[in-house]
Motif scaffolding. Structure first.
Motif, PDB file in Angstrom:
ATOM      1  N   ASP A   1      20.760   4.853  34.112  1.00  0.00           N
ATOM      2  CA  ASP A   1      20.336   4.077  35.275  1.00  0.00           C
ATOM      3  C   ASP A   1      20.031   2.649  34.889  1.00  0.00           C
ATOM      4  N   THR A   2      20.817   1.728  35.414  1.00  0.00           N
ATOM      5  CA  THR A   2      20.549   0.330  35.136  1.00  0.00           C
ATOM      6  C   THR A   2      19.661  -0.262  36.228  1.00  0.00           C
ATOM      7  N   SER A   3      20.070  -0.157  37.464  1.00  0.00           N
ATOM      8  CA  SER A   3      19.209  -0.653  38.544  1.00  0.00           C
ATOM      9  C   SER A   3      19.424   0.239  39.758  1.00  0.00           C
ATOM     10  N   PHE A   4      18.857   1.456  39.674  1.00  0.00           N
ATOM     11  CA  PHE A   4      19.080   2.428  40.740  1.00  0.00           C
ATOM     12  C   PHE A   4      18.237   2.046  41.954  1.00  0.00           C
ATOM     13  N   ALA A   5      18.739   1.083  42.672  1.00  0.00           N
ATOM     14  CA  ALA A   5      18.040   0.654  43.882  1.00  0.00           C
ATOM     15  C   ALA A   5      18.005   1.810  44.876  1.00  0.00           C
ATOM     16  N   VAL A   6      17.040   1.769  45.772  1.00  0.00           N
ATOM     17  CA  VAL A   6      16.975   2.803  46.810  1.00  0.00           C
ATOM     18  C   VAL A   6      18.218   2.751  47.689  1.00  0.00           C
ATOM     19  N   ARG A   7      19.023   1.702  47.503  1.00  0.00           N
ATOM     20  CA  ARG A   7      20.229   1.545  48.315  1.00  0.00           C
ATOM     21  C   ARG A   7      21.416   2.344  47.779  1.00  0.00           C
ATOM     22  N   SER A   8      21.294   2.896  46.569  1.00  0.00           N
ATOM     23  CA  SER A   8      22.436   3.590  45.986  1.00  0.00           C
ATOM     24  C   SER A   8      22.888   4.742  46.876  1.00  0.00           C
ATOM     25  N   HIS A   9      24.210   4.854  47.050  1.00  0.00           N
ATOM     26  CA  HIS A   9      24.754   5.911  47.911  1.00  0.00           C
ATOM     27  C   HIS A   9      25.312   7.078  47.116  1.00  0.00           C
ATOM     28  N   ASP A  10      25.322   6.951  45.790  1.00  0.00           N
ATOM     29  CA  ASP A  10      25.743   8.068  44.954  1.00  0.00           C
ATOM     30  C   ASP A  10      24.809   9.252  45.248  1.00  0.00           C
ATOM     31  N   PRO A  11      25.375  10.410  45.642  1.00  0.00           N
ATOM     32  CA  PRO A  11      24.528  11.539  46.051  1.00  0.00           C
ATOM     33  C   PRO A  11      23.498  11.953  44.996  1.00  0.00           C
ATOM     34  N   ASP A  12      23.891  11.924  43.719  1.00  0.00           N
ATOM     35  CA  ASP A  12      22.933  12.296  42.672  1.00  0.00           C
ATOM     36  C   ASP A  12      21.781  11.294  42.618  1.00  0.00           C
ATOM     37  N   GLU A  13      22.087  10.013  42.844  1.00  0.00           N
ATOM     38  CA  GLU A  13      21.033   8.988  42.811  1.00  0.00           C
ATOM     39  C   GLU A  13      20.121   9.107  44.028  1.00  0.00           C
ATOM     40  N   VAL A  14      20.724   9.381  45.178  1.00  0.00           N
ATOM     41  CA  VAL A  14      19.930   9.583  46.398  1.00  0.00           C
ATOM     42  C   VAL A  14      18.975  10.755  46.190  1.00  0.00           C
ATOM     43  N   ASP A  15      19.491  11.853  45.617  1.00  0.00           N
ATOM     44  CA  ASP A  15      18.667  13.039  45.393  1.00  0.00           C
ATOM     45  C   ASP A  15      17.565  12.782  44.361  1.00  0.00           C
ATOM     46  N   ALA A  16      17.908  12.074  43.273  1.00  0.00           N
ATOM     47  CA  ALA A  16      16.897  11.786  42.248  1.00  0.00           C
ATOM     48  C   ALA A  16      15.802  10.881  42.813  1.00  0.00           C
ATOM     49  N   ASN A  17      16.178   9.966  43.707  1.00  0.00           N
ATOM     50  CA  ASN A  17      15.173   9.108  44.359  1.00  0.00           C
ATOM     51  C   ASN A  17      14.287   9.917  45.308  1.00  0.00           C
ATOM     52  N   ALA A  18      14.893  10.851  46.046  1.00  0.00           N
ATOM     53  CA  ALA A  18      14.109  11.698  46.960  1.00  0.00           C
ATOM     54  C   ALA A  18      13.144  12.574  46.162  1.00  0.00           C
ATOM     55  N   PHE A  19      13.629  13.073  45.037  1.00  0.00           N
ATOM     56  CA  PHE A  19      12.777  13.873  44.140  1.00  0.00           C
ATOM     57  C   PHE A  19      11.594  13.030  43.669  1.00  0.00           C
ATOM     58  N   ALA A  20      11.892  11.812  43.196  1.00  0.00           N
ATOM     59  CA  ALA A  20      10.853  10.934  42.644  1.00  0.00           C
ATOM     60  C   ALA A  20       9.803  10.571  43.697  1.00  0.00           C
ATOM     61  N   ALA A  21      10.261  10.300  44.914  1.00  0.00           N
ATOM     62  CA  ALA A  21       9.318   9.930  45.979  1.00  0.00           C
ATOM     63  C   ALA A  21       8.356  11.081  46.276  1.00  0.00           C
ATOM     64  N   GLU A  22       8.899  12.300  46.341  1.00  0.00           N
ATOM     65  CA  GLU A  22       8.038  13.450  46.633  1.00  0.00           C
ATOM     66  C   GLU A  22       7.110  13.756  45.464  1.00  0.00           C
ATOM     67  N   LEU A  23       7.610  13.540  44.237  1.00  0.00           N
ATOM     68  CA  LEU A  23       6.777  13.830  43.062  1.00  0.00           C
ATOM     69  C   LEU A  23       5.596  12.868  42.981  1.00  0.00           C
ATOM     70  N   LEU A  24       5.856  11.579  43.191  1.00  0.00           N
ATOM     71  CA  LEU A  24       4.797  10.566  43.042  1.00  0.00           C
ATOM     72  C   LEU A  24       3.927  10.458  44.290  1.00  0.00           C
ATOM     73  N   MET A  25       4.529  10.726  45.453  1.00  0.00           N
ATOM     74  CA  MET A  25       3.811  10.612  46.723  1.00  0.00           C
ATOM     75  C   MET A  25       4.054  11.870  47.551  1.00  0.00           C
ATOM     76  N   PRO A  26       3.455  13.005  47.126  1.00  0.00           N
ATOM     77  CA  PRO A  26       3.713  14.266  47.826  1.00  0.00           C
ATOM     78  C   PRO A  26       3.365  14.140  49.313  1.00  0.00           C
ATOM     79  N   ALA A  27       4.283  14.568  50.166  1.00  0.00           N
ATOM     80  CA  ALA A  27       4.137  14.358  51.609  1.00  0.00           C
ATOM     81  C   ALA A  27       2.785  14.847  52.132  1.00  0.00           C
ATOM     82  N   ASP A  28       2.374  16.036  51.734  1.00  0.00           N
ATOM     83  CA  ASP A  28       1.104  16.590  52.236  1.00  0.00           C
ATOM     84  C   ASP A  28      -0.074  15.694  51.858  1.00  0.00           C
TER      85      ASP A  28
END
Ligand SMILES: [Zn+2]
Length: 166
Positions: free
Chosen positions: A103-130
């Motif tokens: 990952d060089t600059s995995f902006a939240v704008r990346s459309h690569d499905p693996d990058e989108v998923d890794a970003n969604a994972f990271a958001a939930e891990l650091l900021m759990p929805a509940d």
């Protein structure tokens, strides 16, 4: 893999090894988890490679997953990178036989499905929805919420928007 599965995997990781104290420390989570049915460990290490934010790979010789993060970036970015790389590992993106993720600059704008998923994972891990939803009931100041979760104000705002709180 659907994005909802990425979120579910982050919740599962938190359920397994998180001590329920905010902020979540992604390196502690990584070091406590055992991955795949072979129960392989994950190592979170500073990267010595110039020009990357992070990297995830499987080290076959030692049977261990390696997450690397650049220690040259600001602390919030390092935490997000750690969570993002752990996402690549847990979501099976770098299983044995697959290419490393670099990952060089995995902006939240990346459309690569693996990058989108890794970003969604990271958001939930650091900021759990509940936990975000509970925190917002007592505190609406975004910079204070950002401090609670130890993320950047921009990441906190984006998370609140995604959860349709803002
Ligand atoms: Zn990535």
């Amino acid at each position: 893999m659907a994005r909802s599965t990425a979120v579910e995997n982050a919740r599962k990781a938190l359920d397994l090894v998180w001590d329920r104290q905010l902020p979540v420390d992604p390196s502690v989570i990584a070091n406590r988890l055992l991955i795949t049915k072979e129960k392989l460990p994950v190592q979170m290490v500073e990267s010595s490679e110039v020009g990357i934010s992070g990297k995830a790979r499987f080290n076959r010789a030692e049977n261990v997953f390696i997450c690397e993060y650049s220690a040259n970036e600001v602390s919030h970015r390092q935490r997000f990178t750690q969570a993002h790389e752990l996402g690549h590992v847990i979501l099976g993106h770098v299983n044995d036989g697959r290419e490393p993720k670099r990952d060089t600059s995995f902006a939240v704008r990346s459309h690569d499905p693996d990058e989108v998923d890794a970003n969604a994972f990271a958001a939930e891990l650091l900021m759990p929805a509940d936990y975000v939803k509970t925190a917002v009931k007592r505190e609406q100041d975004i910079s204070k919420l950002a401090r609670l979760f130890d993320v950047s104000t921009a990441a906190m705002r984006f998370r609140l928007q995604n959860l349709r709180i803002l």
